[in-house]
Design a protein around this motif. Structure first.
Motif, PDB file in Angstrom:
ATOM      1  N   ASP A   1       1.789   8.458   2.202  1.00 29.52           N
ATOM      2  CA  ASP A   1       1.495   8.310   0.773  1.00 29.52           C
ATOM      3  C   ASP A   1       1.916   9.590   0.057  1.00 29.52           C
ATOM      4  O   ASP A   1       2.013  10.666   0.665  1.00 29.52           O
ATOM      5  N   PHE A   2       2.168   9.457  -1.247  1.00 30.01           N
ATOM      6  CA  PHE A   2       2.627  10.560  -2.090  1.00 30.01           C
ATOM      7  C   PHE A   2       2.152  10.264  -3.497  1.00 30.01           C
ATOM      8  O   PHE A   2       2.496   9.226  -4.060  1.00 30.01           O
ATOM      9  N   GLN A   3       1.322  11.113  -4.049  1.00 25.78           N
ATOM     10  CA  GLN A   3       0.823  10.860  -5.399  1.00 25.78           C
ATOM     11  C   GLN A   3       0.420  12.169  -6.071  1.00 25.78           C
ATOM     12  O   GLN A   3       0.141  13.172  -5.415  1.00 25.78           O
ATOM     13  N   ARG A   4       0.405  12.101  -7.387  1.00 27.84           N
ATOM     14  CA  ARG A   4       0.046  13.272  -8.183  1.00 27.84           C
ATOM     15  C   ARG A   4      -1.443  13.241  -8.495  1.00 27.84           C
ATOM     16  O   ARG A   4      -1.993  12.194  -8.851  1.00 27.84           O
ATOM     17  N   TYR A   5      -2.088  14.408  -8.339  1.00 22.69           N
ATOM     18  CA  TYR A   5      -3.521  14.486  -8.647  1.00 22.69           C
ATOM     19  C   TYR A   5      -3.740  14.829 -10.113  1.00 22.69           C
ATOM     20  O   TYR A   5      -4.497  14.148 -10.817  1.00 22.69           O
ATOM     21  N   ASP A   6      -3.086  15.862 -10.588  1.00 25.84           N
ATOM     22  CA  ASP A   6      -3.168  16.261 -11.991  1.00 25.84           C
ATOM     23  C   ASP A   6      -1.892  17.022 -12.321  1.00 25.84           C
ATOM     24  O   ASP A   6      -0.892  16.911 -11.613  1.00 25.84           O
ATOM     25  N   ASP A   7      -1.908  17.775 -13.386  1.00 24.87           N
ATOM     26  CA  ASP A   7      -0.698  18.498 -13.779  1.00 24.87           C
ATOM     27  C   ASP A   7      -0.312  19.580 -12.773  1.00 24.87           C
ATOM     28  O   ASP A   7       0.829  20.048 -12.778  1.00 24.87           O
ATOM     29  N   ARG A   8      -1.237  19.952 -11.913  1.00 24.91           N
ATOM     30  CA  ARG A   8      -0.954  21.079 -11.024  1.00 24.91           C
ATOM     31  C   ARG A   8      -0.679  20.661  -9.576  1.00 24.91           C
ATOM     32  O   ARG A   8       0.116  21.318  -8.899  1.00 24.91           O
TER      33      ARG A   8
ATOM     34  N   LEU B   1       0.812  -1.219   0.000  1.00 22.06           N
ATOM     35  CA  LEU B   1       0.000   0.000   0.000  1.00 22.06           C
ATOM     36  C   LEU B   1       0.845   1.267   0.000  1.00 22.06           C
ATOM     37  O   LEU B   1       0.324   2.357  -0.256  1.00 22.06           O
ATOM     38  N   LEU B   2       2.142   1.140   0.284  1.00 21.64           N
ATOM     39  CA  LEU B   2       3.016   2.309   0.298  1.00 21.64           C
ATOM     40  C   LEU B   2       3.364   2.730  -1.129  1.00 21.64           C
ATOM     41  O   LEU B   2       3.382   1.891  -2.045  1.00 21.64           O
ATOM     42  N   PRO B   3       3.686   3.988  -1.345  1.00 19.36           N
ATOM     43  CA  PRO B   3       4.067   4.439  -2.691  1.00 19.36           C
ATOM     44  C   PRO B   3       5.450   3.925  -3.063  1.00 19.36           C
ATOM     45  O   PRO B   3       6.241   3.535  -2.184  1.00 19.36           O
ATOM     46  N   PRO B   4       5.781   3.918  -4.356  1.00 19.03           N
ATOM     47  CA  PRO B   4       7.138   3.531  -4.758  1.00 19.03           C
ATOM     48  C   PRO B   4       8.161   4.494  -4.165  1.00 19.03           C
ATOM     49  O   PRO B   4       7.881   5.672  -3.947  1.00 19.03           O
ATOM     50  N   ARG B   5       9.362   3.980  -3.923  1.00 25.20           N
ATOM     51  CA  ARG B   5      10.419   4.838  -3.411  1.00 25.20           C
ATOM     52  C   ARG B   5      11.749   4.457  -4.066  1.00 25.20           C
ATOM     53  O   ARG B   5      12.015   3.280  -4.291  1.00 25.20           O
ATOM     54  N   PRO B   6      12.579   5.472  -4.379  1.00 24.38           N
ATOM     55  CA  PRO B   6      12.224   6.892  -4.437  1.00 24.38           C
ATOM     56  C   PRO B   6      11.470   7.170  -5.736  1.00 24.38           C
ATOM     57  O   PRO B   6      11.501   6.377  -6.668  1.00 24.38           O
ATOM     58  N   GLN B   7      10.818   8.314  -5.801  1.00 22.94           N
ATOM     59  CA  GLN B   7      10.121   8.701  -7.026  1.00 22.94           C
ATOM     60  C   GLN B   7      10.139  10.224  -7.138  1.00 22.94           C
ATOM     61  O   GLN B   7      10.361  10.938  -6.164  1.00 22.94           O
ATOM     62  N   ALA B   8       9.929  10.693  -8.367  1.00 26.72           N
ATOM     63  CA  ALA B   8       9.874  12.135  -8.614  1.00 26.72           C
ATOM     64  C   ALA B   8       8.772  12.408  -9.619  1.00 26.72           C
ATOM     65  O   ALA B   8       8.610  11.672 -10.600  1.00 26.72           O
ATOM     66  N   THR B   9       8.015  13.449  -9.370  1.00 25.95           N
ATOM     67  CA  THR B   9       6.945  13.857 -10.273  1.00 25.95           C
ATOM     68  C   THR B   9       6.718  15.347 -10.108  1.00 25.95           C
ATOM     69  O   THR B   9       6.774  15.888  -9.008  1.00 25.95           O
TER      70      THR B   9
ATOM     71  N   PHE C   1      12.690  21.962  -6.735  1.00 30.60           N
ATOM     72  CA  PHE C   1      11.737  21.564  -7.750  1.00 30.60           C
ATOM     73  C   PHE C   1      12.437  21.061  -9.021  1.00 30.60           C
ATOM     74  O   PHE C   1      11.811  20.924 -10.050  1.00 30.60           O
ATOM     75  N   GLY C   2      13.682  20.795  -8.954  1.00 35.77           N
ATOM     76  CA  GLY C   2      14.399  20.535 -10.195  1.00 35.77           C
ATOM     77  C   GLY C   2      14.588  19.089 -10.560  1.00 35.77           C
ATOM     78  O   GLY C   2      15.454  18.759 -11.368  1.00 35.77           O
ATOM     79  N   HIS C   3      13.819  18.159 -10.007  1.00 36.34           N
ATOM     80  CA  HIS C   3      14.018  16.735 -10.279  1.00 36.34           C
ATOM     81  C   HIS C   3      13.279  16.310 -11.537  1.00 36.34           C
ATOM     82  O   HIS C   3      12.125  16.714 -11.774  1.00 36.34           O
ATOM     83  N   ALA C   4      13.930  15.446 -12.305  1.00 37.86           N
ATOM     84  CA  ALA C   4      13.272  14.876 -13.480  1.00 37.86           C
ATOM     85  C   ALA C   4      12.298  13.781 -13.029  1.00 37.86           C
ATOM     86  O   ALA C   4      12.576  13.029 -12.095  1.00 37.86           O
ATOM     87  N   ASP C   5      11.168  13.734 -13.700  1.00 41.83           N
ATOM     88  CA  ASP C   5      10.159  12.730 -13.322  1.00 41.83           C
ATOM     89  C   ASP C   5      10.702  11.326 -13.543  1.00 41.83           C
ATOM     90  O   ASP C   5      11.385  11.041 -14.536  1.00 41.83           O
ATOM     91  N   SER C   6      10.370  10.452 -12.612  1.00 35.45           N
ATOM     92  CA  SER C   6      10.823   9.045 -12.694  1.00 35.45           C
ATOM     93  C   SER C   6       9.637   8.123 -12.968  1.00 35.45           C
ATOM     94  O   SER C   6       8.491   8.510 -12.835  1.00 35.45           O
TER      95      SER C   6
END
Length: 397
Positions: A184-191, A155-163, A392-397
């Motif tokens: 938990d850590f997840q993206r809702y939309d582009d914003r 149930l935990l999010p992937p680690r590490p991750q960037a978005t 804020f400079g991480h590339a999405d993984s």
């Protein structure tokens, strides 16, 4: 009602001496059965009084194994007495007719000791059976806990991750198989990015069940959100979770931090419920606690939670730790430990840096080995979880 007389077997050669021995024993409420050999005795004999002259050498060991036996002899030097002692019969009386009262007392004492020995043997067998059952149940419980731990980790999010330019990494170390810490850590939309960090009271299965409930509710509430009023989402979540926990009646509460990162504005909307230690924001070499306070979740009805926020700089690190980390820091007071945590956070560029500074010993980096091989990080006094967001400079993984 009178208790039945205890039957004492007498083994001796027939004659006046055997009759006198039987008569001496029969006083004080003892029943006597006289016989030439042990195989002539009835099954309900409680003890045997055997004359040294009446039992062959090869029969002493068998007689001693079958019944509690008291040996009598007319002389200390009789070789038959020595043979009985050599076979393990150490309770004996010389000239029993002269020491009748002592003989009867020894008979009663030997019967009592034999009864106690039988009780100890029965108790030992019962204990062995109970221990075997306990080991079986513990093994089943261990398998259940291992399975539960595997599910909780899924149930935990992937680690590490960037978005969205924001990176997230965490380390969750349960003191047992299951943990009361969750995140938990997840993206809702582009914003928007959403994350939360929870520490449920206690640890083990009951606390882990609350984390599963939290995951389910958070996902449900996220699907119901329309992306409007991000500043209201975090306090709404905490209020709803507070009501759910009270309605379940399981007696569990939690401390939580819920955050919504607006990637467009580079702004953090958040709310909290008695989070300790407070989240620490590091930017440009400075570290400070995020302001705000709120009540624990699941303790009091009709609690309102604050709507808080702060801008996020171009380069930041946001640290969230469960209170288990305070047990791993030096200091005699809570304030001293919190200041020590700030110092170490300031000096840590990565999650591994902070974890390494705690000097926790040789703990696995990932808990898969813990789930497979042991009950958890037993060296830890409590569940320990560290979460770090940076951007804020991480590339999405």
């Amino acid at each position: 009602m009178d208790r039945p007389k205890q039957l004492i077997g007498v083994i001796d050669v027939p004659g006046k001496a055997r009759d006198a021995l039987a008569e001496t024993i029969a006083r004080d409420g003892l029943a006597v059965f006289a016989a030439d050999r042990a195989d002539e005795l009835p099954a309900d004999v409680a003890l045997v009084v055997a004359h040294a002259r009446a039992v062959p050498r090869e029969d002493w060991a068998e007689l001693n194994a079958r019944l509690p036996t008291l040996v009598v002899s007319d002389s200390r030097v009789e070789h038959e007495l020595i043979e009985a002692v050599d076979a393990g019969l150490v309770d004996y009386i010389i000239d029993p007719l002269r020491h009748g009262q002592l003989l009867r007392r020894m008979i009663r004492k030997a019967i009592e000791l034999h009864r106690l020995a039988d009780e100890r043997r029965r108790d030992q067998l019962r204990l062995e059976e109970l221990n075997e059952n306990l080991e079986t149940h513990l093994a089943m419980l261990r398998l259940d806990q291992q399975a539960g731990s595997q599910i909780q980790r899924k149930l935990l999010p992937p680690r590490p991750q960037a978005t969205g330019g924001v990176a997230c990494d965490f380390w969750l170390a349960p003191s047992l198989y299951l943990s009361g810490d969750f995140l938990d850590f997840q993206r809702y939309d582009d914003r928007y990015l959403l994350f939360y960090f929870a520490d449920v009271s206690g640890h083990g299965a009951s606390s882990a069940f609350v984390t599963v409930l939290l995951k389910y509710l958070a996902n449900r509430w996220l699907t119901e959100w329309d992306g409007q009023a991000p500043e209201a989402l975090a306090p709404h979540w905490l209020g709803e979770l507070n009501r759910e926990l009270l309605d379940t009646g399981i007696g569990k509460h939690a401390t939580l931090f819920v955050g919504v990162i607006d990637l467009e504005r580079r702004y953090l909307h958040y709310s909290l419920g008695a989070q300790l230690p407070m989240p620490l924001l590091v930017a440009e070499g400075e570290v400070h606690s995020l302001p705000g306070e709120g009540m624990p979740v699941g303790l009091f009805p009709d609690v309102g939670y604050p709507s808080l926020g702060c801008p996020l700089p171009e380069n930041f690190r946001l640290w969230l730790c469960s209170d288990g980390i305070l047990e791993c820091l030096p200091g005699d007071t809570l304030d001293m430990r919190l200041r020590e945590l700030e110092r170490r956070v300031r000096a840590s560029e990565t999650l591994d840096d902070l974890r390494g500074s705690l000097e926790l010993g040789d703990l696995p980096d990932d808990d898969e080995a813990v789930v497979e091989d042991g009950p958890g990080h037993e060296a830890l006094p409590d569940d320990l979880t560290i979460m770090m967001l940076s951007g804020f400079g991480h590339a999405d993984s």
